[in-house]
Write a protein that holds these residues in place. Structure first.
Motif: not given
Length: 150
Positions: A32-43
């Motif tokens: 879950q952390f990796e998914e959210i961190a990836t989403e933040l990076y993409n944003q």
């Protein structure tokens, strides 16, 4: 001769099961952390690209409406980034909590395993002692039976 039976076997099994469940929850928290961190990076990447595009278009010239559009879009991205950063912090906190729990469970299981190992060693030593006594008794009986024949 009976085999060694650890008196806390059920407790050890329960602790191992708890550890395994905690490990699964920890792995899920990592994911879950990796998914959210990836989403933040993409944003953040999208915001950076948008700012670059805005700068390029400003150099060539564009309308006030386009400027307002870019400004609103960037503001919206910043709000999303702030929200996602909060989610990342919560997710990281959850992941760290599960990591601490997993460490605790591992230590507890290791303690029970060590107690089992020590108990098994004591049992084996006792069984060797009993076996040595039996061999001594048998050899004494055999010696006496030979002595009686003389």
């Amino acid at each position: 001769m009976t085999s060694y039976k650890y008196r806390f076997e059920k407790v050890l099994t329960l602790r191992e099961q708890e550890r395994d469940e905690t490990e699964m929850a920890y792995k899920e928290a990592i994911q879950q952390f990796e998914e959210i961190a990836t989403e933040l990076y993409n944003q953040m990447k999208k915001k950076e690209e948008t700012l670059e595009e805005q700068q390029q278009r400003m150099a060539t010239g564009f309308s006030i409406d386009d400027l307002h559009h870019y400004s609103r879009f960037i503001d919206m991205l910043e709000v999303k980034i702030d929200q996602t950063q909060q989610e990342v912090m919560k997710s990281r906190s959850k992941m760290n909590w599960y990591e601490a729990q997993l460490l605790e469970k591992n230590i507890e299981v290791k303690k029970f395993e060590k107690m089992k190992e020590i108990g098994k060693e004591k049992y084996d030593a006792e069984m060797e002692h009993v076996e040595a006594n039996r061999i001594d008794e048998l050899s004494t009986i055999k010696f006496r039976s030979k002595e009686d024949r003389w």
